[in-house]
Design a protein around this motif. Structure first.
Motif, PDB file in Angstrom:
ATOM      1  N   VAL A 387       1.006  -0.677  -0.041  1.00  0.00           N
ATOM      2  CA  VAL A 387      -0.217  -0.110   0.077  1.00  0.00           C
ATOM      3  C   VAL A 387       0.825   1.070  -0.338  1.00  0.00           C
ATOM      4  O   VAL A 387       1.902   0.944   0.191  1.00  0.00           O
ATOM      5  N   PRO A 388       0.798   2.532  -0.399  1.00  0.00           N
ATOM      6  CA  PRO A 388       1.180   3.717  -0.871  1.00  0.00           C
ATOM      7  C   PRO A 388       1.568   4.177   0.988  1.00  0.00           C
ATOM      8  O   PRO A 388       0.617   3.990   1.919  1.00  0.00           O
ATOM      9  N   ALA A 389       2.552   4.612   0.940  1.00  0.00           N
ATOM     10  CA  ALA A 389       2.522   5.518   2.202  1.00  0.00           C
ATOM     11  C   ALA A 389       1.048   6.200   2.390  1.00  0.00           C
ATOM     12  O   ALA A 389       0.584   7.226   1.689  1.00  0.00           O
ATOM     13  N   ALA A 390       1.053   6.606   3.948  1.00  0.00           N
ATOM     14  CA  ALA A 390       0.350   7.651   4.537  1.00  0.00           C
ATOM     15  C   ALA A 390       0.317   9.383   4.108  1.00  0.00           C
ATOM     16  O   ALA A 390       1.836   9.631   3.862  1.00  0.00           O
ATOM     17  N   PRO A 391       0.009  10.017   4.662  1.00  0.00           N
ATOM     18  CA  PRO A 391       0.717  11.290   4.444  1.00  0.00           C
ATOM     19  C   PRO A 391       0.923  11.705   5.172  1.00  0.00           C
ATOM     20  O   PRO A 391       1.346  11.121   5.604  1.00  0.00           O
ATOM     21  N   GLY A 392       2.390  12.933   4.800  1.00  0.00           N
ATOM     22  CA  GLY A 392       3.175  13.137   5.119  1.00  0.00           C
ATOM     23  C   GLY A 392       3.063  13.521   6.675  1.00  0.00           C
ATOM     24  O   GLY A 392       4.506  13.893   7.455  1.00  0.00           O
ATOM     25  N   ARG A 393       1.819  14.160   7.255  1.00  0.00           N
ATOM     26  CA  ARG A 393       2.294  14.784   8.607  1.00  0.00           C
ATOM     27  C   ARG A 393       2.425  13.493   9.508  1.00  0.00           C
ATOM     28  O   ARG A 393       2.522  14.222  10.614  1.00  0.00           O
ATOM     29  N   ILE A 394       2.426  12.666   9.245  1.00  0.00           N
ATOM     30  CA  ILE A 394       2.416  11.846  10.753  1.00  0.00           C
ATOM     31  C   ILE A 394       3.845  11.589  10.184  1.00  0.00           C
ATOM     32  O   ILE A 394       3.986  10.847  11.838  1.00  0.00           O
ATOM     33  N   SER A 395       4.676  12.301   9.686  1.00  0.00           N
ATOM     34  CA  SER A 395       5.980  12.253  10.470  1.00  0.00           C
ATOM     35  C   SER A 395       6.284  13.602  11.690  1.00  0.00           C
ATOM     36  O   SER A 395       7.981  13.721  11.052  1.00  0.00           O
TER      37      SER A 395
END
Length: 485
Positions: A387-395
Motif C-alpha cells: 500500500v502507498p505511504a500515508a500523508p506526510g503529517r505523520i512524520s
C-alpha cells in the motif's frame, strides 16, 4: 447486522488538510445478541447504530462506502457530561470488543461511552479481517487476503490513520456532539492526538493510555523498547532488598539462562506429561518481553528466571496459561488487513535496519538477535501487502492545546513511558502519570487509573489528583517457597 437497511449518506468534502463539511444520517439497528446479553448481565442499557461514509473522501461520486458500527452506553445518571469516545488500539482492534470492560467501569455511571468499530474492523463493513491468517507462511495468507479484498473493490490505501480521524469527526457531527472526552489506548492514543490537532473544537479533553505519538515508530524502536522493559525488571529487583537477596544479579542470570537454553533447549512438561515441545533461550526472551505487557506477570518473572537457572522448567506451561488466560486473544478480534494497511502506510517499509538498531548501547546482542527477525518479517509483510505511504503529517509531532492526561506503565515494552514524555513536550496542557507496577494498558490494569480519570475529567485544566496515587508502588516480587530450597 449485515442485512440491515442503511441510510443514504451525502458527504461534501474539501481537501483533507482543510475544513470539512459533512451531512451524515445515522441508522439505528438492533444490537447483536451477545452484546445484549452482556448488557443484561450488568443491568445496563445499550443502543446500536450504523453510519455510512465514502471510502475515499477525495472521490465524492464514489459508490464505495464504509459502514461503521456504533455502540453507545448511556450514563446511569444524567450528569450532563460530555461523552467519552473510545478510540481502540491494535491497530485493528474493534472498540466493541471492549464492551464488557466499559460496562463494568464506574466511569459509565456519569459518562456516556461511545464505542465505534473503525473502518475495516469488527462489525464495520467492509471487513478487512483475514480468515486466511494462520494458514502457513506470511505469503500464503497475505496474498490471497489482499487479492480477495481487491476483487471485492476495496481500496486498501483508504484504510489509514487520516481516514479514521475524519471518520470520527464526521460521526461526532452526525451525532450532534459539540465535544467529547477522548480515551485512546495504544494505537488509539495516536488517533486521539491527531484528532485533537485536526478538529480541536470537538475535543474537550483526552486521556492517552499507553501513548504512541507521531512520529515515533514502533518497529524502529522495538529492540530498544524491549530492552528497556527488561532493564526495568532487573533494576526494580535490585532495588528490592528481598528480591535482590533471593535473585542476585538477575540481569546476568537472565542472559545466562537464555544462552544455556539456546545450547540445550529443555523439553516442556505439563502436569507431569511431556508436551512434545521444547523452549530455546531466544523463545524464552521473546516470551518474557511479551508477557511484560500483563501486570500479573511481572511479580513472578524473577522466580521463573531463577527456576530456569536451576534447571527446573516444570511450571512454565502452567504459568504461561495462567498469565494469558484473563486476556482475550488479539487475533480473535483484530482485523489483520486493517493492521497491515495502517502499519505499512505509516512507513513501516522505511524502518531502520535491525542491524542499525543493534548498535544502540541499550540493546544487548541477545535482544537484537531476537528482535531482528521480527522487524524483518514485518517489513516483508508490508512488501506483500503493498500500500502507498500515508500523508506526510505523520512524520511530525502533534502539537495541541487540548487538555491531556497521559498514562504509562513503567514495564510497557510496546509504548514506553518516554514516548509519553515526548508527546507531552508538544502538548501545552498535559500531565503525565507513570504506574510503576503496570505493563501495557493502564486503565485495564489498575482501578486507580479509572478513579484518576474520573476526577480529572471533571476539571481537565487542573493537575490530576486522586487519593489512590499515593498507594502506587513497584511490583511486589514473588519469593521462592522455602520448601523449594
Amino acid at each position: 447486522m449485515r442485512g440491515c437497511c442503511l441510510c443514504l449518506l451525502l458527504l461534501w468534502l474539501l481537501p483533507a488538510a482543510g475544513a470539512q463539511e459533512s451531512a451524515v444520517e445515522i441508522a439505528a439497528v438492533a444490537c447483536p445478541e451477545r452484546f445484549l446479553a452482556d448488557a443484561g448481565a450488568m443491568k445496563a442499557r445499550i443502543s446500536c447504530s450504523r453510519a455510512l461514509m465514502p471510502e475515499d473522501r477525495q472521490a465524492p461520486g464514489t459508490k464505495r462506502w464504509v459502514n461503521h458500527f456504533v455502540l453507545r452506553i448511556p450514563p446511569e445518571t444524567e450528569a450532563g457530561n460530555a461523552p467519552i469516545l473510545h478510540l481502540s488500539g491494535g491497530p485493528g482492534d474493534p472498540a466493541s470488543a471492549d464492551l464488557r470492560f466499559w460496562l463494568g467501569s464506574p466511569l459509565h455511571q456519569e459518562y456516556e461511552i461511545i464505542l465505534v468499530d473503525q473502518r475495516g474492523t469488527g462489525l464495520s463493513l467492509p471487513s478487512l479481517d483475514c480468515p486466511e491468517y494462520g494458514a502457513g507462511e506470511d505469503a500464503v495468507w497475505i496474498r490471497p487476503c489482499r487479492q480477495r479484498l481487491i476483487e471485492q473493490g476495496v481500496d486498501l490505501s483508504q484504510f489509514q490513520y487520516l481516514s479514521v480521524v475524519w471518520d470520527m469527526h464526521d460521526l461526532l457531527v452526525a451525532l450532534e456532539l459539540e465535544n467529547v472526552n477522548l480515551y485512546g489506548n495504544s494505537y488509539g492514543s495516536r488517533l486521539a492526538l491527531l484528532l485533537s490537532s485536526t478538529v480541536p473544537e470537538r475535543v474537550r479533553s483526552m486521556v492517552l493510555d499507553g501513548v504512541y505519538p507521531p512520529p515515533r515508530n514502533d518497529l524502529v524502536e522495538l529492540a530498544s523498547n524491549s530492552a528497556g522493559a527488561l532493564e526495568r525488571l532487573f533494576a526494580d529487583c535490585q532495588a528490592d532488598a528481598a528480591c535482590d537477596e533471593l535473585y542476585p544479579q538477575l540481569r546476568d542470570m537472565f542472559y545466562r539462562v537464555v544462552a544455556k537454553m539456546n545450547a540445550a533447549p529443555p523439553e516442556l512438561y505439563h502436569l507431569g506429561e511431556s508436551t512434545g515441545r521444547t523452549l530455546n533461550g531466544d523463545q524464552f526472551l521473546a516470551w518474557t518481553v511479551g508477557v511484560m505487557r500483563y501486570q500479573e506477570s511481572i511479580p513472578i518473572l524473577p522466580l521463573l528466571i531463577a527456576s530456569f537457572d536451576a534447571g527446573v522448567y516444570d511450571l512454565f506451561v502452567l504459568i504461561d496459561e495462567l498469565l494469558k488466560m484473563p486476556h482475550w486473544n488479539d487475533r480473535d478480534f483484530r482485523s489483520e488487513g486493517f493492521e497491515l494497511s495502517v502499519r505499512c502506510s505509516e512507513a513501516a517499509q522505511s524502518a531502520v535496519s535491525p542491524r542499525e538498531e543493534k548498535n544502540e548501547s541499550s540493546v544487548s546482542e541477545a535482544v537484537a538477535r531476537v528482535i531482528d527477525p521480527i522487524v524483518r518479517r514485518l517489513r516483508d509483510q508490508c512488501e506483500l501487502w503493498n500500500v502507498p505511504a500515508a500523508p506526510g503529517r505523520i512524520s511530525r509531532a502533534v502539537e495541541s492545546d487540548v487538555p491531556a492526561l497521559l498514562l504509562s506503565g513503567a514495564y510497557d515494552p510496546a509504548t514506553p513511558p518516554h514516548w509519553a514524555q515526548f508527546a507531552a513536550e508538544h502538548l501545552s496542557r498535559s500531565w503525565r502519570v507513570v504506574f510503576p507496577h503496570v505493563g501495557h494498558g493502564v486503565l485495564a490494569s489498575d482501578e486507580c487509573a479509572g478513579e484518576l480519570m474520573r476526577v480529572w475529567y471533571s476539571n481537565p485544566l487542573q493537575k490530576p489528583d486522586a487519593e489512590c496515587l499515593s498507594s502506587l508502588k513497584p511490583p511486589q516480587f514473588v519469593e521462592q517457597d522455602q520448601d523449594d530450597g
